[in-house]
Design an enzyme around this catalytic site. Structure first.
Site, short mmCIF file in Angstrom:
data_model
loop_
_atom_site.label_atom_id
_atom_site.label_comp_id
_atom_site.label_asym_id
_atom_site.label_seq_id
_atom_site.Cartn_x
_atom_site.Cartn_y
_atom_site.Cartn_z
N GLU A 410 69.20 48.00 37.78
CA GLU A 410 69.25 47.69 39.21
C GLU A 410 68.65 46.28 39.40
O GLU A 410 67.60 45.99 38.84
CB GLU A 410 68.46 48.81 39.87
CG GLU A 410 67.78 48.59 41.11
CD GLU A 410 66.87 49.80 41.47
OE1 GLU A 410 67.10 50.95 41.03
OE2 GLU A 410 65.91 49.57 42.20
N HIS A 495 61.68 58.33 38.39
CA HIS A 495 62.77 59.31 38.35
C HIS A 495 62.45 60.48 37.43
O HIS A 495 63.16 60.72 36.45
CB HIS A 495 64.05 58.63 37.84
CG HIS A 495 64.54 57.49 38.68
ND1 HIS A 495 65.47 56.57 38.22
CD2 HIS A 495 64.24 57.14 39.94
CE1 HIS A 495 65.71 55.68 39.17
NE2 HIS A 495 64.98 55.99 40.23
N ASN A 533 70.53 56.16 39.29
CA ASN A 533 69.47 56.70 40.16
C ASN A 533 69.82 58.15 40.51
O ASN A 533 70.98 58.47 40.75
CB ASN A 533 69.35 55.86 41.42
CG ASN A 533 69.31 54.38 41.11
OD1 ASN A 533 70.26 53.84 40.57
ND2 ASN A 533 68.24 53.72 41.42
P1 FAE Z 1 61.11 65.44 45.81
O1 FAE Z 1 61.95 64.56 46.65
O2 FAE Z 1 60.05 64.81 44.98
O3 FAE Z 1 60.43 66.51 46.80
C1 FAE Z 1 59.47 67.43 46.37
C2 FAE Z 1 58.53 67.74 47.54
O4 FAE Z 1 57.75 68.88 47.22
C3 FAE Z 1 57.56 66.61 47.86
O5 FAE Z 1 57.62 66.31 49.24
C4 FAE Z 1 56.19 67.18 47.46
O6 FAE Z 1 55.12 66.68 48.26
C5 FAE Z 1 56.41 68.66 47.66
N1 FAE Z 1 55.53 69.52 46.85
C6 FAE Z 1 55.20 69.37 45.56
N2 FAE Z 1 54.42 70.38 45.13
C7 FAE Z 1 54.27 71.21 46.23
C8 FAE Z 1 53.56 72.44 46.42
N3 FAE Z 1 52.88 73.05 45.44
N4 FAE Z 1 53.61 72.99 47.66
C9 FAE Z 1 54.29 72.40 48.67
N5 FAE Z 1 54.96 71.23 48.52
C10 FAE Z 1 54.96 70.65 47.30
O7 FAE Z 1 61.98 66.34 44.84
N6 FAE Z 1 66.22 57.88 43.49
C11 FAE Z 1 67.44 57.41 43.78
O8 FAE Z 1 68.45 58.09 43.58
N7 FAE Z 1 67.59 56.14 44.31
C12 FAE Z 1 66.52 55.32 44.53
O9 FAE Z 1 66.69 54.19 45.04
C13 FAE Z 1 65.23 55.78 44.19
N8 FAE Z 1 64.14 54.99 44.33
C14 FAE Z 1 62.89 55.51 44.11
C15 FAE Z 1 61.77 54.73 44.36
C16 FAE Z 1 60.50 55.28 44.23
C17 FAE Z 1 59.29 54.42 44.49
C18 FAE Z 1 60.34 56.64 43.84
C19 FAE Z 1 58.98 57.27 43.72
C20 FAE Z 1 61.46 57.42 43.59
C21 FAE Z 1 62.73 56.87 43.70
N9 FAE Z 1 63.87 57.63 43.46
C22 FAE Z 1 65.11 57.12 43.70
C23 FAE Z 1 63.77 59.02 42.94
C24 FAE Z 1 64.03 60.09 44.01
O10 FAE Z 1 63.27 59.85 45.17
C25 FAE Z 1 63.71 61.47 43.41
O11 FAE Z 1 64.55 61.65 42.28
C26 FAE Z 1 63.93 62.60 44.40
O12 FAE Z 1 63.12 62.45 45.53
C27 FAE Z 1 63.64 63.96 43.75
O13 FAE Z 1 64.09 64.96 44.64
P2 FAE Z 1 63.56 66.44 44.53
O14 FAE Z 1 64.23 67.25 45.56
O15 FAE Z 1 63.64 66.89 43.11
#
Ligand code: FAE
Length: 554
Positions: A410, A495, A533
């Site tokens: 990227e 990721h 991503n």
């Molecule tokens: P996620 O979105 O992490 O959601 C999990 C949720 O569960 C969170 O809100 C937690 O706070 C919550 N949680 C955890 N444990 C507990 C618990 N015990 N009880 C209650 N709540 C809890 O999971 N991906 C892209 O495709 N494109 C991008 O441009 C991109 N840029 C990124 C930039 C950054 C800085 C970061 C950190 C990530 C980026 N990602 C990107 C990755 C993407 O945000 C990530 O793969 C997804 O958010 C994961 O989705 P999930 O549903 O697995």
């Protein structure tokens, strides 16, 4: 021109001295910083639960479906279950992010990290730790902030915390893997159904769009991307535009000066106040509009155990904004969806299996975790290749060398507010290593056995692009971004993927073996790499799985 900045300061108004000596921070990408407004930097607000006024789950409650986490997987599950007539409760450990702070904004600017920026840290842990030889981390008040830099042994895993999960902090790059690569991403899933039904459904639900190519050619804020394209193409690498969930019309208005700036003010890593279509604006908004979905923010699930009558007992800690537990609630649910993210879900399941709460989970739980091959680097351009003082924080393009060298890079911004002559990249590589979560009984925590040295294949793959570009352009790598004389950002991932892999820890639709009514529906299902991503794939897989679960189980 519209000026929305708290002190009337434009990004371009950051002085060179302040820029070098100040703090810094990064996006999928990077930004360097000025000073936070003193009132915000010095203290966090009183330890409160600002969401206390909102409806939250009551002790002893019974819910048909409990979703742990409000990221991509959780939001898809909540929406589709609610549309099928099921009442859903979502427990989210992070904050609601719906209330402005003392500066009138919900989210802190990337250039001025404050109490809102980090999850329970007293010092920032910025992905770019240095600039021009100076360390750029700074003290911040401990608070339940938006970005978790979770240190897991050999790797720092960055994650979003709050209602919307990773969608609150990410770059919004919404990339569907090339179909020819899909077999390696999710080997047990038929590509036909994904590419004809679930990827289109996910892209639509997320509000994915692409930059207007004509505007791109003239926009000052994408000069860095045009330089990235020129260098890629001169070395013969395929250059691709990358879709994003940012509102591209809004960004054009930002550039025109008619609306408050967000992407063009460097906002991203600690939240976007405008423009980005996070899950709060898409899936979660639709889920709440059904009237069947309630979200409890600052509620962390700590235990799930079988109960009488095919139910599950769920224990939830209610937190205040210092991270202290103010109440422990025990509720029951007919079905529980683990959507706590790859690390959150894996840690929870591994602990529950090892400590006897869910002893029947199979031996695949905790295995198959990967970092999506993330590695960062910067290049120092010649003076005749400026990358622009104004840079959009939202990336819109990349270099696709997956087939030839195992890397998709990227072209990322470095929105410092001054000209840096730097090109910056986040590469996603075909790293073969997979780590395992295990229960450390002595320490009472879950460990991950990832080793820092395992990033070497990723560095080698990224080199297939950047060694060649440097040779062609007569340029060198930056050595000042990740420490002193350190070229590669090989200490982190944005990721995390895997840990409860589809068709291994679960059946081929996310049902956990041994426990009817327990499901995994997030990035933990994906075995370590998506070639691009990941969030579109996480969303599409969740759409596929919840459709099958609703049809067969409810
Ligand atoms: P996620 O979105 O992490 O959601 C999990 C949720 O569960 C969170 O809100 C937690 O706070 C919550 N949680 C955890 N444990 C507990 C618990 N015990 N009880 C209650 N709540 C809890 O999971 N991906 C892209 O495709 N494109 C991008 O441009 C991109 N840029 C990124 C930039 C950054 C800085 C970061 C950190 C990530 C980026 N990602 C990107 C990755 C993407 O945000 C990530 O793969 C997804 O958010 C994961 O989705 P999930 O549903 O697995």
């Amino acid at each position: 021109m519209y000026d929305d900045s708290p002190r009337g300061a434009r990004p371009g108004g950051v002085s060179r001295r302040r820029f070098i000596a100040g703090t810094g921070s990064v996006l999928g990408s990077a930004a360097l910083a000025g000073q936070a407004p003193p009132a915000l930097a010095a203290t966090a607000p009183e330890a409160t639960a600002p969401e206390a006024a909102a409806a939250v789950i009551e002790p002893g409650a019974h819910v048909p479906a409990l979703v742990i986490g409000t990221g991509y997987g959780g939001s898809v599950a909540a929406l589709r279950l609610a549309q099928a007539g099921v009442d859903v409760h979502m427990a989210e450990m992070g904050m609601a992010w719906d209330t402005p702070g003392p500066d009138g904004r919900i989210f802190a600017n990337t250039t001025s990290p404050d109490y809102r920026s980090y999850w329970l840290r007293t010092r920032t842990k910025q992905p770019l730790s240095n600039f021009l030889g100076f360390p750029i981390d700074r003290d911040v008040p401990r608070h339940t902030g938006i970005l978790d830099a979770e240190e897991m042994g050999g790797i720092i895993v960055y994650q979003g915390r709050g209602v919307g999960g990773g969608s609150l902090v990410n770059g919004g790059m919404a990339v569907t893997p090339r179909r020819e690569n899909f077999g390696a991403v999710l080997p047990s899933v038929a590509p036909d159904e994904m590419y004809s039904v679930y990827y289109p459904r996910a892209n639509q639900g997320l509000g994915v769009g692409t930059v207007d190519p004509d505007w791109f050619e003239t926009a000052d804020c994408y000069q860095y991307a045009r330089v990235g394209r020129k260098h890629a193409q001169r070395s013969g690498f395929p250059f691709v535009f990358v879709p994003d969930v940012y509102d591209w019309d809004y960004m054009e208005q930002e550039a025109a000066g008619t609306v408050p700036r967000s992407a063009l003010a460097g906002e991203i890593l600690y939240g976007n106040n405008h423009g980005k279509k996070s899950l709060q604006k898409t899936y979660l908004a639709r889920a709440k509009a059904t009237g069947r979905v309630v979200v409890s923010a600052l509620h962390k699930v700590t235990s799930v155990t079988p109960a009488a009558g095919s139910r599950y007992t769920v224990v939830i800690d209610q937190l205040d904004t210092t991270g202290a537990t103010t109440a422990t609630k025990t509720v029951t649910a007919d079905r529980v969806f683990f959507a706590a993210g790859s690390v959150g879900t894996s840690k929870l399941l591994v602990r529950l299996k090892a400590t006897g709460a869910l002893p029947g989970l199979n031996a695949e739980v905790g295995r198959g975790w990967g970092d999506n091959g993330n590695v960062m680097c910067g290049r120092a351009n010649h003076l005749w290749d400026p990358t622009g003082a104004l840079q959009s924080a939202i990336p819109c393009c990349g270099i696709d060398n997956w087939a030839a060298g195992g890397a998709f890079a990227e072209v990322a911004p470095l929105p410092t507010g001054i000209e840096t002559y730097a090109s910056f990249y986040l590469s996603i590589t075909r790293n073969p290593h997979r780590a395992r979560f295990s229960w450390n009984a002595a320490a009472g925590k879950v460990d991950l056995d990832w080793q820092t040295a395992w990033k070497q294949p990723s560095v080698d793959m990224a080199r297939t692009i950047f060694d060649e570009i440097n040779a062609k352009e007569g340029t060198i790598y930056r050595t000042d971004l990740f420490g002193t004389y350190k070229i590669w950002g090989d200490h982190l991932t944005y990721h995390p993927l895997g840990g409860a892999v589809l068709n291994r820890a679960t059946d081929n639709h996310g049902r956990l073996h041994g426990y009817p009514g327990l499901y995994v529906i997030d990035g933990a299902l994906i075995p370590g790499n998506t070639t691009v991503n990941p969030f579109v794939t996480i969303t599409a897989l969740a759409e596929r799985n919840i459709e099958a679960i609703i049809a067969a189980d409810l």
